[in-house]
Design a protein around this motif. Structure first.
Motif, PDB file in Angstrom:
ATOM      1  N   GLU A   5       0.995   4.281  -2.657  1.00  0.00           N
ATOM      2  CA  GLU A   5       0.969   5.692  -2.247  1.00  0.00           C
ATOM      3  C   GLU A   5       2.106   6.468  -2.907  1.00  0.00           C
ATOM      4  O   GLU A   5       1.937   7.617  -3.331  1.00  0.00           O
ATOM      5  CB  GLU A   5       1.059   5.795  -0.731  1.00  0.00           C
ATOM      6  N   SER A  58       0.829  -1.211   0.000  1.00  0.00           N
ATOM      7  CA  SER A  58       0.000   0.000   0.000  1.00  0.00           C
ATOM      8  C   SER A  58       0.860   1.256   0.000  1.00  0.00           C
ATOM      9  O   SER A  58       0.488   2.273  -0.594  1.00  0.00           O
ATOM     10  CB  SER A  58      -0.940   0.002   1.216  1.00  0.00           C
ATOM     11  N   GLU A  59       2.041   1.195   0.638  1.00  0.00           N
ATOM     12  CA  GLU A  59       2.937   2.353   0.633  1.00  0.00           C
ATOM     13  C   GLU A  59       3.581   2.539  -0.734  1.00  0.00           C
ATOM     14  O   GLU A  59       3.812   3.678  -1.164  1.00  0.00           O
ATOM     15  CB  GLU A  59       3.984   2.187   1.731  1.00  0.00           C
TER      16      GLU A  59
END
Length: 809
Positions: A123, A119-120
């Motif tokens: 991002e 998820s990072e």
């Protein structure tokens, strides 16, 4: 879903160190980068390497790739979250053309889950697309290090997800260094690493150089660049800067001294981002040598005023002592494997005649276009798809057309843009939108695919009109209404040279006359059920609790919530359901008003998720199988390698039925090691579970003292209570080695067991409640009755058994 077998990936991952989550610990590193930038300004459009120590320690990365403007901004020990924190200062500030990212290694070793790290990464991509839309990104796979075997499988999972992400994004690359760094047995190649078995040696970096270099070559082959030229006087050149110059781009200036000379040339042309190249402009036939024309416009919106207010020119009749001036120049050093597009501009205000010229570009192929500079403000002439000749040259020439009725037959060139693009292939559809028939108020998707040269510009049309924001290869109508019946949909796909339009697909929308069907009932927990239907529901009837009966109405429904997808209803029960249950639905309607008038039913079963954990030697883990293993149950194993490592984890513990759960076990304070002097004759658990245990001790043993083991269980259900059964056996001794087990969550409890000569005794703590975060901590300590000289404590088996759910206020 309960009952499905899951493949469980057990990995030992240390907890995230609290200090390691403070990104400001790298402030000194970032300030050092900024100091370097002040002394030595970074290049334009750099190829930027960022990430943790594998990047920081690649000290000769710029020398490894001399054909690219490489920058290294790695800072050792960093996580992806740190890179996100410093994104503006180590990424965005440089406006890179390509960003090569290496993170995730420390993240996974530090206890972050694959989901969190992935998820990072997503991002990070979002930041790039928002702040650096022209930049490409390459994710370097997390490398397999011998010292981090415990997270090898997690690395593999993360890499697979990043590779899949790159497959669907033409601006994103995945560089697989993981696979070449494994040996034939699938283990990390030790010869690629230094003595710490974590950081690479010269051999490892040599391997990376080959792999990354191949990617850079492929990437650069697919990238073009742009060049801007101002043709005019030397006292009014166009620079990068505020108006009347260009605040966004860099220019090359063909002044009257250059353009008016038969030997004039410009070497080392710069692109619009101020990167010097080996390209050259060389005059073949000069412009009029008497000076520039200064009668252009300053009002153009196409190019800056310094480029449009003047021009160089040619003429056929004698002017200022020059006649038969037909200007031409050659662009040299171009790539024969690419194509070039040209945009020409000129302005001659105050003219009362036609001053049209043919602008011709000649290389391997040739094209020309007419263009009149008289009183022009915003008009341009464009030539596309020009391929250089075998020597990498394109010649540009100007000549008056037959329409040019000026007495001197003036022709002008004030500005030129040259765009270099990869060779383009025609756009060919390999998948065309298909005709669709769908019930009203249901979603429908049209899809297309092409074989050509990206990047693509995509536009969908409905009945010949462009659809706003429909710019992907798929177009979805969320809810097809009857008024769309008979509509036709098509898509136009373009690259930088070609375009094609698909066939027209017809949409047929038929009335919905069918009642919604209940597809499945899923147990979230004993107080929550999730119902899935085959179509979107009417929100009012879906939220009416009287439309649902659980176990014939014996269990009341406290709330019914229609989820955002319109297909899923979450039921909250007033009292918990246990064992087998059924759900009946009546009166629920779909969006078309069709109502369930005959009960739709679903059923399920809540089964206790018992978890067994063997604490002991890595040589004798407990598995499913014949004795000395367990023929009936699946086990989790906390080996001595895990139990002696602070922060190590077992993720997603499995139930006795080998179903993966959300429960993980984390070592908080270590055990001393494994003891293998347990019993083989216990009737309670299989021999491989009872023959050994992990131990603690207070007095010094094997160099360790004050060993008070503890661990934490995470991912438990805060709505449940749990029973904990402890077992340990230490044969061949006669002293008291009683161990106290303290269990702490929302509540706490204590129980003790003496492992000395134990065969068939266990102890159980009941009704233990996790914290609101779903956690329970278990710690071991000797009791007052323990009279062993080292105060040994033991744990051989832990059984975790959830009890029926009891609603708590």
């Amino acid at each position: 879903i309960a009952g499905l077998l899951a493949v469980v990936l057990l990995s030992m991952i240390p907890l995230i160190d609290a200090r390691a989550q403070d990104p400001t610990r790298f402030e000194a590193d970032i300030q050092a980068f900024e100091s370097i930038d002040r002394v030595s300004p970074p290049p334009a459009d750099p190829v930027l390497f960022v990430g943790s120590s594998s990047i920081r320690m690649w000290t000769d990365v710029a020398a490894a790739f001399p054909d690219y403007p490489v920058m290294n901004r790695g800072f050792g020990g960093s996580y992806m979250s740190d890179l996100l924190y410093y994104f503006d200062r180590v990424v965005a500030v440089y406006e890179p053309a390509l960003i090569l990212v290496y993170e995730g290694d420390n993240d996974l070793a530090g206890g972050k889950s694959v989901d969190v790290v992935y998820s990072e990464y997503v991002e990070f991509l979002a930041k790039v697309k928002k702040q650096l839309p022209a930049a490409d990104v390459a994710f370097i796979a997390v490398k397999p290090s011998p010292s981090r075997l415990a997270v090898l499988e997690a690395m593999r999972q993360l890499n697979a997800r990043l590779e899949a992400l790159a497959e669907n994004d033409s601006d994103l690359w995945f560089i697989d260094v993981f696979t070449p760094m494994l040996d034939g047995a699938g283990q990390p190649r030790a010869e690629l690493f230094g003595s710490d078995m974590l950081h690479m040696n010269a051999t490892g970096y040599a391997l990376w150089k080959n792999i990354v270099g191949a990617m850079l070559d492929e990437w650069s082959a697919g990238k073009g660049q742009s060049f801007l030229f101002d043709f005019g006087p030397s006292d009014a050149i166009t620079k990068n800067g505020p108006a009347p110059d260009d605040p966004a781009n860099y220019w090359n200036n063909v002044t009257d001294k250059v353009g008016g000379s038969a030997t004039g040339s410009l070497r080392g042309l710069v692109n619009t981002r101020n990167r010097a190249t080996s390209l050259m402009l060389r005059m073949v036939s000069p412009f009029n040598g008497s000076g520039p024309n200064r009668n252009g416009t300053t009002q153009s919106t196409v190019f800056p005023a310094n480029a449009t207010q003047d021009s160089l020119y040619g003429n056929t009749a004698d002017w200022q002592g020059f006649a038969n001036v037909t200007p031409s120049f050659k662009l040299v050093g171009l790539d024969p494997e690419r194509t070039y597009n040209f945009t020409f501009y000129a302005s001659r205000m105050g003219a009362a005649d036609i001053r049209e010229a043919d602008y011709t570009a000649t290389g391997f192929n040739s094209a020309s276009t007419p263009y009149d500079a008289a009183n022009n403000v915003d008009g341009t002439a464009v030539l596309v798809g020009i391929i250089p000749d075998a020597e990498g040259a394109i010649t540009i020439s100007l000549a008056p057309t037959d329409r040019n009725n000026n007495a001197y037959r003036f022709v002008y060139l004030g500005a030129m843009r040259m765009d270099e693009i990869p060779q383009q292939q025609p756009v060919v559809f390999v998948k065309e939108p298909a005709d669709q028939t769908v019930e009203e108020l249901r979603p429908v998707t049209f899809a297309a695919a092409v074989d050509s040269t990206p990047p693509y510009t995509i536009q969908w049309f409905k009945n010949g009109q462009p659809i706003r924001d429909a710019n992907e290869f798929t177009y979805t109508i969320d809810s097809a209404t009857l008024d769309l019946d008979g509509s036709v949909f098509s898509v136009k796909v373009s690259n930088e040279l070609y375009s094609a339009t698909s066939r027209q697909a017809v949409l047929h929308v038929i009335p919905d006359v069918n009642v919604p069907a209940l597809l499945s009932v899923e147990v979230v927990n004993g107080l929550t059920l999730r119902l899935t239907f085959d179509e979107r529901l009417d929100p009012i009837s879906a939220a009416a609790i009287e439309n649902y009966r659980v176990n014939g109405g014996q269990i009341a429904v406290a709330a019914a919530t229609l989820e955002a997808d319109g297909l899923t209803v979450t039921l909250t029960l007033a009292t918990p359901v246990t064992g087998a249950f059924d759900v009946a639905v009546l009166g629920v309607r779909d969006l078309a008003g069709n109502e369930i008038v005959e009960e739709a039913t679903g059923s399920g079963e809540i089964r206790a998720q018992v978890i067994l954990v063997d604490f002991g030697s890595s040589a004798t883990p407990t598995t499913t199988g014949p004795s000395p293993d367990d023929p009936a149950n699946a086990w989790n194993n906390v080996t001595d390698a895990i139990g002696t490592a602070v922060g190590a984890q077992l993720r997603n513990l499995v139930t006795t039925e080998n179903v993966a759960t959300s429960v993980s076990l984390v070592i908080l304070t270590r055990f001393g090691g494994a003891n293998t002097n347990g019993t083989l004759a216990s009737p309670l658990f299989p021999a491989d579970a009872t023959r050994d245990s992990l131990f603690g001790n207070t007095e010094t043993f094997n160099g360790l003292a004050n060993v008070f083991p503890s661990f934490k269980l995470t991912g438990l259900d805060p709505m449940r209570t749990y029973d904990f059964t402890f077992y340990a056996s230490r044969l061949g001794v006669t002293d008291n080695r009683e161990t106290g087990y303290t269990v702490t969550g929302f509540n706490s409890g204590f129980i003790a067991l003496n492992a000395t000569a134990n065969v068939d005794k266990s102890v159980t703590l009941t009704d233990m409640v996790p914290t609101a975060a779903g956690e329970i901590t278990i710690s071991l300590a000797p009791t007052a009755a323990n009279n062993n000289a080292n105060h040994f404590t033991y744990l051989g088996v832990l059984k975790i058994e959830p009890t029926p759910i009891t609603p708590r206020q």
